[in-house]
Design a protein around this motif. Structure first.
Motif, PDB file in Angstrom:
ATOM      1  N   VAL A 157       2.980  25.152 -20.414  1.00  0.00           N
ATOM      2  CA  VAL A 157       2.235  24.521 -21.498  1.00  0.00           C
ATOM      3  C   VAL A 157       2.984  24.836 -22.775  1.00  0.00           C
ATOM      4  CG1 VAL A 157       0.132  24.610 -22.890  1.00  0.00           C
ATOM      5  CG2 VAL A 157      -0.040  24.535 -20.408  1.00  0.00           C
ATOM      6  N   VAL A 158       3.336  23.797 -23.530  1.00  0.00           N
ATOM      7  CA  VAL A 158       4.107  23.949 -24.763  1.00  0.00           C
ATOM      8  C   VAL A 158       3.238  23.535 -25.946  1.00  0.00           C
ATOM      9  CG1 VAL A 158       6.120  23.138 -26.062  1.00  0.00           C
ATOM     10  CG2 VAL A 158       6.306  23.586 -23.599  1.00  0.00           C
ATOM     11  N   VAL A 159       3.159  24.397 -26.935  1.00  0.00           N
ATOM     12  CA  VAL A 159       2.459  24.119 -28.191  1.00  0.00           C
ATOM     13  C   VAL A 159       3.467  24.385 -29.295  1.00  0.00           C
ATOM     14  CG1 VAL A 159       0.576  24.794 -29.723  1.00  0.00           C
ATOM     15  CG2 VAL A 159       0.194  24.670 -27.251  1.00  0.00           C
ATOM     16  N   ALA A 160       3.948  23.326 -29.935  1.00  0.00           N
ATOM     17  CA  ALA A 160       5.109  23.502 -30.794  1.00  0.00           C
ATOM     18  C   ALA A 160       5.219  22.397 -31.827  1.00  0.00           C
ATOM     19  CB  ALA A 160       6.390  23.534 -29.940  1.00  0.00           C
ATOM     20  N   SER A 161       6.118  22.604 -32.762  1.00  0.00           N
ATOM     21  CA  SER A 161       6.462  21.582 -33.745  1.00  0.00           C
ATOM     22  C   SER A 161       7.553  20.684 -33.178  1.00  0.00           C
ATOM     23  CB  SER A 161       6.890  22.240 -35.057  1.00  0.00           C
ATOM     24  OG  SER A 161       8.002  23.099 -34.834  1.00  0.00           O
ATOM     25  N   ASP A 162       8.080  19.823 -34.011  1.00  0.00           N
ATOM     26  CA  ASP A 162       8.948  18.733 -33.576  1.00  0.00           C
ATOM     27  C   ASP A 162      10.157  19.140 -32.742  1.00  0.00           C
ATOM     28  OD1 ASP A 162       7.685  18.500 -36.349  1.00  0.00           O
ATOM     29  OD2 ASP A 162       7.923  16.389 -35.827  1.00  0.00           O
ATOM     30  N   PRO A 163      11.008  20.105 -33.164  1.00  0.00           N
ATOM     31  CA  PRO A 163      12.268  20.303 -32.437  1.00  0.00           C
ATOM     32  C   PRO A 163      12.085  20.663 -30.974  1.00  0.00           C
ATOM     33  CG  PRO A 163      12.360  21.371 -34.589  1.00  0.00           C
ATOM     34  CD  PRO A 163      10.939  20.951 -34.381  1.00  0.00           C
ATOM     35  N   LEU A 164      11.177  21.594 -30.662  1.00  0.00           N
ATOM     36  CA  LEU A 164      10.982  21.967 -29.269  1.00  0.00           C
ATOM     37  C   LEU A 164      10.337  20.836 -28.474  1.00  0.00           C
ATOM     38  CD1 LEU A 164      11.044  23.818 -26.876  1.00  0.00           C
ATOM     39  CD2 LEU A 164       9.050  25.038 -27.780  1.00  0.00           C
ATOM     40  N   ILE A 165       9.357  20.154 -29.063  1.00  0.00           N
ATOM     41  CA  ILE A 165       8.704  19.040 -28.368  1.00  0.00           C
ATOM     42  C   ILE A 165       9.726  17.949 -28.038  1.00  0.00           C
ATOM     43  CG2 ILE A 165       7.060  17.150 -28.636  1.00  0.00           C
ATOM     44  CD1 ILE A 165       5.625  19.733 -28.167  1.00  0.00           C
ATOM     45  N   ILE A 166      10.572  17.602 -29.004  1.00  0.00           N
ATOM     46  CA  ILE A 166      11.569  16.549 -28.793  1.00  0.00           C
ATOM     47  C   ILE A 166      12.573  16.969 -27.720  1.00  0.00           C
ATOM     48  CG2 ILE A 166      13.463  15.273 -29.874  1.00  0.00           C
ATOM     49  CD1 ILE A 166      11.798  15.607 -32.546  1.00  0.00           C
ATOM     50  N   ALA A 167      13.116  18.188 -27.839  1.00  0.00           N
ATOM     51  CA  ALA A 167      14.107  18.657 -26.876  1.00  0.00           C
ATOM     52  C   ALA A 167      13.506  18.757 -25.476  1.00  0.00           C
ATOM     53  CB  ALA A 167      14.661  20.005 -27.319  1.00  0.00           C
ATOM     54  N   TYR A 168      12.279  19.216 -25.382  1.00  0.00           N
ATOM     55  CA  TYR A 168      11.571  19.335 -24.105  1.00  0.00           C
ATOM     56  C   TYR A 168      11.389  17.963 -23.463  1.00  0.00           C
ATOM     57  CZ  TYR A 168       7.574  20.826 -21.104  1.00  0.00           C
ATOM     58  OH  TYR A 168       6.720  21.095 -20.064  1.00  0.00           O
ATOM     59  N   ALA A 169      10.901  16.999 -24.235  1.00  0.00           N
ATOM     60  CA  ALA A 169      10.675  15.651 -23.712  1.00  0.00           C
ATOM     61  C   ALA A 169      11.984  15.001 -23.264  1.00  0.00           C
ATOM     62  CB  ALA A 169       9.994  14.790 -24.774  1.00  0.00           C
ATOM     63  N   CYS A 170      13.011  15.131 -24.070  1.00  0.00           N
ATOM     64  CA  CYS A 170      14.286  14.479 -23.734  1.00  0.00           C
ATOM     65  C   CYS A 170      14.918  15.083 -22.494  1.00  0.00           C
ATOM     66  CB  CYS A 170      15.236  14.560 -24.928  1.00  0.00           C
ATOM     67  SG  CYS A 170      14.759  13.502 -26.324  1.00  0.00           S
ATOM     68  N   ARG A 171      14.769  16.384 -22.315  1.00  0.00           N
ATOM     69  CA  ARG A 171      15.298  17.000 -21.100  1.00  0.00           C
ATOM     70  C   ARG A 171      14.533  16.540 -19.862  1.00  0.00           C
ATOM     71  NH1 ARG A 171      18.608  21.516 -20.918  1.00  0.00           N
ATOM     72  NH2 ARG A 171      19.457  22.172 -22.935  1.00  0.00           N
ATOM     73  N   ASP A 202      18.730  24.659 -34.606  1.00  0.00           N
ATOM     74  CA  ASP A 202      18.417  23.717 -33.534  1.00  0.00           C
ATOM     75  C   ASP A 202      18.712  24.289 -32.155  1.00  0.00           C
ATOM     76  OD1 ASP A 202      17.531  21.801 -35.311  1.00  0.00           O
ATOM     77  OD2 ASP A 202      19.462  20.774 -35.433  1.00  0.00           O
ATOM     78  N   ASN A 203      19.658  25.210 -32.057  1.00  0.00           N
ATOM     79  CA  ASN A 203      19.971  25.771 -30.748  1.00  0.00           C
ATOM     80  C   ASN A 203      18.799  26.555 -30.184  1.00  0.00           C
ATOM     81  OD1 ASN A 203      22.062  26.367 -28.625  1.00  0.00           O
ATOM     82  ND2 ASN A 203      21.557  28.462 -29.236  1.00  0.00           N
ATOM     83  N   ASP A 204      18.009  27.173 -31.058  1.00  0.00           N
ATOM     84  CA  ASP A 204      16.821  27.882 -30.575  1.00  0.00           C
ATOM     85  C   ASP A 204      15.892  26.926 -29.842  1.00  0.00           C
ATOM     86  OD1 ASP A 204      17.721  30.255 -31.641  1.00  0.00           O
ATOM     87  OD2 ASP A 204      16.357  30.266 -33.353  1.00  0.00           O
ATOM     88  N   ALA A 205      15.748  25.708 -30.362  1.00  0.00           N
ATOM     89  CA  ALA A 205      14.895  24.710 -29.705  1.00  0.00           C
ATOM     90  C   ALA A 205      15.463  24.306 -28.357  1.00  0.00           C
ATOM     91  CB  ALA A 205      14.738  23.489 -30.602  1.00  0.00           C
ATOM     92  N   GLU A 206      16.767  24.124 -28.270  1.00  0.00           N
ATOM     93  CA  GLU A 206      17.385  23.709 -27.007  1.00  0.00           C
ATOM     94  C   GLU A 206      17.222  24.779 -25.935  1.00  0.00           C
ATOM     95  OE1 GLU A 206      18.504  20.820 -26.193  1.00  0.00           O
ATOM     96  OE2 GLU A 206      18.289  19.935 -28.194  1.00  0.00           O
ATOM     97  N   VAL A 207      17.379  26.031 -26.317  1.00  0.00           N
ATOM     98  CA  VAL A 207      17.229  27.119 -25.343  1.00  0.00           C
ATOM     99  C   VAL A 207      15.784  27.204 -24.865  1.00  0.00           C
ATOM    100  CG1 VAL A 207      17.335  29.621 -25.043  1.00  0.00           C
ATOM    101  CG2 VAL A 207      19.176  28.436 -26.251  1.00  0.00           C
ATOM    102  N   ALA A 208      14.848  27.120 -25.800  1.00  0.00           N
ATOM    103  CA  ALA A 208      13.433  27.171 -25.425  1.00  0.00           C
ATOM    104  C   ALA A 208      13.060  25.978 -24.543  1.00  0.00           C
ATOM    105  CB  ALA A 208      12.561  27.206 -26.682  1.00  0.00           C
ATOM    106  N   ALA A 209      13.606  24.797 -24.834  1.00  0.00           N
ATOM    107  CA  ALA A 209      13.317  23.611 -24.030  1.00  0.00           C
ATOM    108  C   ALA A 209      13.871  23.756 -22.622  1.00  0.00           C
ATOM    109  CB  ALA A 209      13.897  22.369 -24.701  1.00  0.00           C
ATOM    110  N   GLU A 210      15.070  24.297 -22.490  1.00  0.00           N
ATOM    111  CA  GLU A 210      15.648  24.519 -21.162  1.00  0.00           C
ATOM    112  C   GLU A 210      14.760  25.449 -20.343  1.00  0.00           C
ATOM    113  OE1 GLU A 210      19.709  26.359 -19.085  1.00  0.00           O
ATOM    114  OE2 GLU A 210      19.653  25.990 -21.254  1.00  0.00           O
ATOM    115  N   LEU A 211      14.258  26.485 -20.981  1.00  0.00           N
ATOM    116  CA  LEU A 211      13.356  27.417 -20.300  1.00  0.00           C
ATOM    117  C   LEU A 211      12.059  26.723 -19.902  1.00  0.00           C
ATOM    118  CD1 LEU A 211      12.411  30.224 -19.412  1.00  0.00           C
ATOM    119  CD2 LEU A 211      11.745  30.658 -21.794  1.00  0.00           C
ATOM    120  N   ALA A 212      11.481  25.944 -20.810  1.00  0.00           N
ATOM    121  CA  ALA A 212      10.213  25.268 -20.534  1.00  0.00           C
ATOM    122  C   ALA A 212      10.339  24.283 -19.381  1.00  0.00           C
ATOM    123  CB  ALA A 212       9.714  24.560 -21.788  1.00  0.00           C
ATOM    124  N   CYS A 213      11.482  23.599 -19.286  1.00  0.00           N
ATOM    125  CA  CYS A 213      11.688  22.627 -18.208  1.00  0.00           C
ATOM    126  C   CYS A 213      11.874  23.311 -16.852  1.00  0.00           C
ATOM    127  CB  CYS A 213      12.909  21.763 -18.508  1.00  0.00           C
ATOM    128  SG  CYS A 213      12.667  20.581 -19.844  1.00  0.00           S
TER     129      CYS A 213
END
Length: 418
Positions: free
Chosen positions: A218-232, A202-213
């Motif tokens: 443009v993010v094309v991903a499965s659930d963990p990155l999409i969720i972390a990105y949206a919540c941030r 899960d930490n991989d998703a959080e790091v990628a989401a922090e970068l995306a924010c």
């Protein structure tokens, strides 16, 4: 209230899953199935579409329709949500969707990520694992439409797009968003049009989401990155004042259209307590005949006890149907038959539906004419529960065919009664 992110999901179960997790974080996140049902004041919004297995041209037309509606409503950021195992073929539709959004938004490289560690789907060194096995050695190899023969996602996704795909691996992600951003910039300078992140945990998703924010993305991903990105993006938003949804009252039915041993076992367990009808896609009476017969069979049970109607069969039955109708033809017949049966059941009083299978879920929701739903936050069965917004209340539990314990259908009905 800001409008931060519009998410287009490639099937209906995936749309509900991410919305449920986002709602659980206290962020209002409606799910729409028709652009006319948009709710502009929502900070995050999800569109459930059927772009996973339809023709590329049709998928891109649907993606264009929903992304245009999101942008017109004020959502500057867009994301495309694919399933955890990135189910697709050499033609698409993940690569074409990524290219469409990148061109539309004028942003490259696209940030991509597959996997869902909490459900046993991970990506390490760019290779996709499903329940501890390479996806090509797992039960996913029996998927009738997207068997995923190659676990190397960089190599496999490269078949779907002319733009080079590069990898940022777990060893880089553990060093944080700064290191990941430097890696992405270096890969982009070398010509990468898409960058895939590992999803070892899960930490991989959080790091990628922090970068995306931190940058236009443009993010094309499965659930963990999409969720972390949206919540941030929406974490500063207050919880929406609407009360949490309540399930509809009324009779219940199970509709199962997935294939494989998981759903067959779930139907066996359900059948120990309740009646189950399996429709034969090769029934000589044709589609109209099998639909009419199924509804006639169901009438005595409506309001008296739950029941299930299914097209699920074993490997031999799947092979026989595909031999006669073709893989896509068999899938589309099952969807049409089960969707029409669900509509007939609703007309006869059924207001609570448990649906197994992503494509089947799309067929049922479309047949019922549901434009928007409110997802329930994560509960004992995870996510997947929702209620239709507006009109006559309808409750649904939409689940992927290959997920859930043996008793998930029974438990879903019990939770709808709670």
């Amino acid at each position: 209230m800001g409008r931060h992110l519009g998410i287009v999901a490639d099937d209906f179960t995936g749309a509900l899953m991410v919305a449920g997790y986002i709602e659980g974080a206290g962020i209002y996140c409606p799910v729409v199935f028709d652009h006319a049902g948009l709710i502009p004041e929502a900070p995050i919004i999800v569109a459930g579409t059927r772009t996973r297995t339809i023709a590329v041209s049709d998928a891109l037309a649907e993606l264009a329709r929903m992304s245009d509606a999101f942008v017109q409503a004020g959502y500057a950021r867009l994301a495309y949500k694919a399933c955890a195992s990135f189910d697709s073929t050499a033609e698409g539709n993940i690569g074409p969707a990524a290219d469409f959004l990148a061109d539309r938004q004028g942003l490259r490289p696209v940030l991509m990520s597959a996997g869902f560690p909490r459900y046993g789907t991970t990506v390490h060194q760019g290779h996709l694992f499903y329940r501890g096995r390479l996806v090509s050695d797992s039960i996913k190899r029996f998927d009738p439409l997207t068997p995923m023969p190659d676990p190397d996602l960089v190599r496999f996704l490269s078949l779907q797009t002319p733009h080079p795909i590069a990898l940022v691996n777990h060893a880089t992600l553990v060093n944080g968003a700064g290191a990941a951003g430097e890696a992405v910039d270096a890969l982009a300078a070398e010509g990468a049009g898409h960058v895939l992140f590992d999803m070892s945990d899960d930490n991989d998703a959080e790091v990628a989401a922090e970068l995306a924010c931190a940058r236009p993305s443009v993010v094309v991903a499965s659930d963990p990155l999409i969720i972390a990105y949206a919540c941030r993006l929406a974490r500063a938003e207050p919880a929406h004042p609407m009360p949490p949804p309540r399930h509809a009252d009324g009779p219940a039915a199970v509709i199962a259209g997935s294939v494989g041993p998981v759903v067959l076992r779930q139907l066996d367990v359900f059948g120990e307590a309740h009646p189950v009808l399996t429709v034969d896609l090769l029934d000589p009476r044709g589609e109209a005949g099998m639909i009419a017969a199924a509804l006639e069979w169901a009438i005595p049970f409506v309001g008296a006890r739950p029941f299930a109607i299914s097209s699920a069969t074993d490997a031999e039955g799947v092979e026989r149907a595909q031999r006669m109708l073709g893989p896509l033809g068999a899938a589309r017949r099952a969807e049409h038959v089960l969707g029409t049966i669900a509509k007939g059941l609703y007309e006869r009083g059924v207001t609570r539906f448990v649906v197994a299978g992503g494509e089947t879920s799309g067929a049922v929701v479309s047949a019922l004419g549901i434009g928007a739903v409110r997802a329930f936050p994560e509960g004992p069965l995870g996510t997947g529960f929702c209620v239709a917004e507006g009109g006559t209340p309808i409750s649904l539990y939409l689940k992927p065919g290959k997920l859930g314990a043996d008793d998930v259908l029974l438990r879903a009905l019990d939770l709808m009664n709670a």
